[in-house]
Scaffold this motif. Structure first.
Motif, PDB file in Angstrom:
ATOM      1  N   ILE A 151       0.837  -1.196   0.000  1.00 54.90           N
ATOM      2  CA  ILE A 151       0.000   0.000   0.000  1.00 54.90           C
ATOM      3  C   ILE A 151       0.874   1.249   0.000  1.00 54.90           C
ATOM      4  O   ILE A 151       1.776   1.398   0.827  1.00 54.90           O
ATOM      5  CB  ILE A 151      -0.917   0.028   1.236  1.00 54.90           C
ATOM      6  N   ILE A 152       0.582   2.145  -0.941  1.00 54.09           N
ATOM      7  CA  ILE A 152       1.224   3.461  -0.980  1.00 54.09           C
ATOM      8  C   ILE A 152       0.176   4.469  -0.520  1.00 54.09           C
ATOM      9  O   ILE A 152      -0.884   4.594  -1.130  1.00 54.09           O
ATOM     10  CB  ILE A 152       1.707   3.799  -2.394  1.00 54.09           C
ATOM     11  N   LEU A 153       0.465   5.159   0.548  1.00 51.48           N
ATOM     12  CA  LEU A 153      -0.482   6.130   1.109  1.00 51.48           C
ATOM     13  C   LEU A 153      -0.209   7.513   0.537  1.00 51.48           C
ATOM     14  O   LEU A 153       0.922   8.003   0.582  1.00 51.48           O
ATOM     15  CB  LEU A 153      -0.361   6.168   2.628  1.00 51.48           C
ATOM     16  N   ALA A 154      -1.241   8.136  -0.018  1.00 47.78           N
ATOM     17  CA  ALA A 154      -1.114   9.467  -0.616  1.00 47.78           C
ATOM     18  C   ALA A 154      -2.288  10.332  -0.162  1.00 47.78           C
ATOM     19  O   ALA A 154      -3.180   9.882   0.548  1.00 47.78           O
ATOM     20  CB  ALA A 154      -1.088   9.351  -2.137  1.00 47.78           C
ATOM     21  N   GLY A 155      -2.270  11.582  -0.602  1.00 43.06           N
ATOM     22  CA  GLY A 155      -3.392  12.472  -0.324  1.00 43.06           C
ATOM     23  C   GLY A 155      -3.188  13.359   0.879  1.00 43.06           C
ATOM     24  O   GLY A 155      -3.423  12.950   2.017  1.00 43.06           O
ATOM     25  N   GLY A 156      -2.714  14.567   0.650  1.00 46.25           N
ATOM     26  CA  GLY A 156      -2.633  15.558   1.720  1.00 46.25           C
ATOM     27  C   GLY A 156      -1.540  15.329   2.747  1.00 46.25           C
ATOM     28  O   GLY A 156      -1.557  15.930   3.820  1.00 46.25           O
ATOM     29  N   LEU A 157      -0.574  14.475   2.436  1.00 43.67           N
ATOM     30  CA  LEU A 157       0.510  14.255   3.395  1.00 43.67           C
ATOM     31  C   LEU A 157       1.457  15.449   3.403  1.00 43.67           C
ATOM     32  O   LEU A 157       1.665  16.105   2.385  1.00 43.67           O
ATOM     33  CB  LEU A 157       1.284  12.983   3.044  1.00 43.67           C
ATOM     34  N   SER A 158       2.032  15.702   4.575  1.00 44.75           N
ATOM     35  CA  SER A 158       2.950  16.832   4.738  1.00 44.75           C
ATOM     36  C   SER A 158       3.934  16.515   5.859  1.00 44.75           C
ATOM     37  O   SER A 158       3.818  15.474   6.523  1.00 44.75           O
ATOM     38  CB  SER A 158       2.170  18.105   5.090  1.00 44.75           C
ATOM     39  N   ILE A 159       4.866  17.408   6.069  1.00 46.95           N
ATOM     40  CA  ILE A 159       5.833  17.255   7.161  1.00 46.95           C
ATOM     41  C   ILE A 159       5.106  17.128   8.490  1.00 46.95           C
ATOM     42  O   ILE A 159       5.525  16.384   9.377  1.00 46.95           O
ATOM     43  CB  ILE A 159       6.788  18.474   7.193  1.00 46.95           C
ATOM     44  N   ASP A 160       3.974  17.832   8.632  1.00 43.84           N
ATOM     45  CA  ASP A 160       3.262  17.891   9.908  1.00 43.84           C
ATOM     46  C   ASP A 160       2.443  16.649  10.227  1.00 43.84           C
ATOM     47  O   ASP A 160       2.176  16.377  11.398  1.00 43.84           O
ATOM     48  CB  ASP A 160       2.335  19.115   9.932  1.00 43.84           C
ATOM     49  N   ASN A 161       2.023  15.898   9.203  1.00 48.28           N
ATOM     50  CA  ASN A 161       1.122  14.783   9.505  1.00 48.28           C
ATOM     51  C   ASN A 161       1.623  13.412   9.068  1.00 48.28           C
ATOM     52  O   ASN A 161       0.957  12.404   9.299  1.00 48.28           O
ATOM     53  CB  ASN A 161      -0.269  15.031   8.902  1.00 48.28           C
ATOM     54  N   VAL A 162       2.788  13.337   8.425  1.00 54.17           N
ATOM     55  CA  VAL A 162       3.218  12.049   7.866  1.00 54.17           C
ATOM     56  C   VAL A 162       3.495  11.009   8.951  1.00 54.17           C
ATOM     57  O   VAL A 162       3.180   9.825   8.774  1.00 54.17           O
ATOM     58  CB  VAL A 162       4.430  12.225   6.924  1.00 54.17           C
ATOM     59  N   GLU A 163       4.035  11.421  10.079  1.00 58.52           N
ATOM     60  CA  GLU A 163       4.283  10.458  11.157  1.00 58.52           C
ATOM     61  C   GLU A 163       2.978   9.857  11.670  1.00 58.52           C
ATOM     62  O   GLU A 163       2.877   8.643  11.882  1.00 58.52           O
ATOM     63  CB  GLU A 163       5.051  11.124  12.302  1.00 58.52           C
ATOM     64  N   GLU A 164       1.979  10.695  11.855  1.00 57.30           N
ATOM     65  CA  GLU A 164       0.675  10.212  12.319  1.00 57.30           C
ATOM     66  C   GLU A 164       0.054   9.270  11.286  1.00 57.30           C
ATOM     67  O   GLU A 164      -0.508   8.223  11.629  1.00 57.30           O
ATOM     68  CB  GLU A 164      -0.270  11.387  12.573  1.00 57.30           C
ATOM     69  N   ALA A 165       0.166   9.643  10.006  1.00 59.02           N
ATOM     70  CA  ALA A 165      -0.386   8.816   8.938  1.00 59.02           C
ATOM     71  C   ALA A 165       0.249   7.434   8.918  1.00 59.02           C
ATOM     72  O   ALA A 165      -0.440   6.414   8.773  1.00 59.02           O
ATOM     73  CB  ALA A 165      -0.189   9.502   7.588  1.00 59.02           C
ATOM     74  N   ILE A 166       1.560   7.382   9.089  1.00 58.45           N
ATOM     75  CA  ILE A 166       2.274   6.109   9.097  1.00 58.45           C
ATOM     76  C   ILE A 166       1.849   5.268  10.297  1.00 58.45           C
ATOM     77  O   ILE A 166       1.636   4.057  10.192  1.00 58.45           O
ATOM     78  CB  ILE A 166       3.797   6.346   9.106  1.00 58.45           C
ATOM     79  N   GLU A 167       1.695   5.920  11.446  1.00 55.09           N
ATOM     80  CA  GLU A 167       1.307   5.194  12.661  1.00 55.09           C
ATOM     81  C   GLU A 167      -0.079   4.580  12.518  1.00 55.09           C
ATOM     82  O   GLU A 167      -0.316   3.431  12.917  1.00 55.09           O
ATOM     83  CB  GLU A 167       1.338   6.142  13.863  1.00 55.09           C
ATOM     84  N   ILE A 168      -1.016   5.313  11.920  1.00 59.73           N
ATOM     85  CA  ILE A 168      -2.386   4.821  11.790  1.00 59.73           C
ATOM     86  C   ILE A 168      -2.525   3.798  10.670  1.00 59.73           C
ATOM     87  O   ILE A 168      -3.112   2.726  10.849  1.00 59.73           O
ATOM     88  CB  ILE A 168      -3.359   5.997  11.540  1.00 59.73           C
ATOM     89  N   ALA A 169      -1.977   4.124   9.499  1.00 61.27           N
ATOM     90  CA  ALA A 169      -2.233   3.302   8.308  1.00 61.27           C
ATOM     91  C   ALA A 169      -1.187   2.214   8.068  1.00 61.27           C
ATOM     92  O   ALA A 169      -1.471   1.239   7.377  1.00 61.27           O
ATOM     93  CB  ALA A 169      -2.315   4.211   7.087  1.00 61.27           C
ATOM     94  N   ALA A 170       0.022   2.387   8.604  1.00 66.21           N
ATOM     95  CA  ALA A 170       1.112   1.416   8.424  1.00 66.21           C
ATOM     96  C   ALA A 170       1.287   1.003   6.958  1.00 66.21           C
ATOM     97  O   ALA A 170       1.237  -0.179   6.634  1.00 66.21           O
ATOM     98  CB  ALA A 170       0.874   0.189   9.299  1.00 66.21           C
ATOM     99  N   PRO A 171       1.485   1.973   6.053  1.00 68.28           N
ATOM    100  CA  PRO A 171       1.621   1.631   4.640  1.00 68.28           C
ATOM    101  C   PRO A 171       3.007   1.084   4.301  1.00 68.28           C
ATOM    102  O   PRO A 171       3.938   1.159   5.119  1.00 68.28           O
ATOM    103  CB  PRO A 171       1.398   2.980   3.948  1.00 68.28           C
TER     104      PRO A 171
END
Length: 207
Positions: A151-171
């Protein structure tokens, strides 16, 4: 964590991204403010490492035209960001990323119809297919049985939220375009910071 920087248009940005640790670069051949020609892409790609994923982004394109660009530019992965069917996606000789716009669980379930090398999960469609700087609910992936799908996670990622996105989605990989731009142009400092943030968790796990 692997990182893809999408919407590359010049050699300097491409090389900075690679030197900063990018694993994949995206070149947009569909209608977009980041659109590039095969000739422009070729001039950039010839300066890049062989092992890097050089991804050509297409939307509802004629398959023969895609093959032509792959040959001309040196693209080694195809990203299909339109309404392509599973049969359409299966006809290419290079690895395929199928992009899916996620608004609900039903959209996520569409992934099961395809047999691709990677699946890019993006935010709902805006003016363009992707690159609109909007997130979707990452919790759609939380706890899902992915059966080894990359899974490649995209859509609105930025320096401010990428860590949270990785923690939740584990792509498998994260993909960014507008999130590393300033006034619509790639910002090499933001690219460096984004890659650092995305890979920080991986480094902590290793240590």
């Amino acid at each position: 964590m692997k990182v893809k920087i999408c919407g590359i248009k010049d050699v300097e940005t491409a090389l900075t991204a690679v030197e900063s640790g990018a694993d994949a670069l995206g070149f947009v051949f569909a209608e977009s403010k980041r659109k590039i020609t095969s000739e422009q892409a070729r001039e950039i790609i010839k300066e890049l490492p062989d092992e890097l994923l050089k991804v050509g982004v297409f939307v509802n394109e004629d398959p023969d035209h895609i093959r032509k660009i792959v040959d001309e530019a040196g693209i080694n992965v195809i990203q299909l960001h339109g309404d392509e069917t599973p049969e359409y996606c299966a006809q290419f000789s290079v690895p395929v990323i199928k992009a899916l716009s996620i608004e609900s669980q039903d959209d996520f379930n569409q992934m099961g119809k395809y047999s691709c090398d990677y699946y890019l999960l993006d935010s709902p469609k805006g003016k363009y297919r992707g690159g609109n700087g909007v997130t979707f609910d990452w919790n759609v992936l939380n706890g899902e049985k992915l059966d080894g799908k990359k899974i490649i996670l995209a859509g609105g990622l930025s320096i401010d939220n990428v860590e949270e996105a990785i923690e939740i989605a584990a792509p498998y990989m994260v993909d960014v375009s507008s999130g590393v731009e300033t006034v619509g142009k790639k910002d090499v400092n933001k690219i460096k910071k984004f890659i650092d943030q995305a890979k920080k968790r991986s480094m902590l796990e290793i240590s």
